[in-house]
Enzyme design. Sequence first.
Site, PDB file in Angstrom:
ATOM      1  N   ARG A  61      56.392  27.996   7.024  1.00 22.40           N
ATOM      2  CA  ARG A  61      56.805  28.069   8.356  1.00 22.40           C
ATOM      3  C   ARG A  61      56.598  26.652   9.110  1.00 22.40           C
ATOM      4  NH1 ARG A  61      57.660  33.246  10.354  1.00 22.40           N
ATOM      5  NH2 ARG A  61      56.537  34.706   9.128  1.00 22.40           N
ATOM      6  N   ASP A  62      57.715  26.242   9.989  1.00 21.53           N
ATOM      7  CA  ASP A  62      57.558  24.862  10.595  1.00 21.53           C
ATOM      8  C   ASP A  62      56.623  25.102  11.519  1.00 21.53           C
ATOM      9  OD1 ASP A  62      58.685  22.890  12.868  1.00 21.53           O
ATOM     10  OD2 ASP A  62      59.937  22.560  10.694  1.00 21.53           O
TER      11      ASP A  62
ATOM     12  N   HIS B  86      63.955  18.665   2.219  1.00 18.13           N
ATOM     13  CA  HIS B  86      63.795  20.062   2.689  1.00 18.13           C
ATOM     14  C   HIS B  86      64.745  20.814   3.387  1.00 18.13           C
ATOM     15  CE1 HIS B  86      62.478  17.235   5.686  1.00 18.13           C
ATOM     16  NE2 HIS B  86      62.663  18.338   6.632  1.00 18.13           N
TER      17      HIS B  86
END
Length: 120
Positions: free
Chosen positions: A38-39, A106
């Site tokens: 998760r960011d 990414h």
Amino acid sequence: MLDTVTAQTDPDCVFCRIIAGEIPSERVHEDDQVIAFRDLAPKAPVHVLVVPRAHHRDVRDLAGDPQLLAHVTTVAGSVAGELADGDFRLIFNTGAGAGQTVFHVHAHVLAGGTLAEREM
């Protein structure tokens, strides 16, 4: 014989350090080629980064390994299906002018709800 993933790491890269477990992350997927987590500053209800274990600077560099690039996109779709309704946006920022701040390729997976055209 030298492990290719180990050979393709950068000790100063934050994502290489996350992959190595030196920096914690909330992982949602992990296999021998990629991790997904998760960011920390989400731009959508689901915002996950899919990161190859091997250090590639950007998506242009990753294109030299089409099987790994395909795996990144497959994992992105799987993550969107598991965490949201399966609809998702996939973004590769390439270069500082495009918003890339970590120079380890990414993919941003944005999902959950309706994403406006100009979001992210």
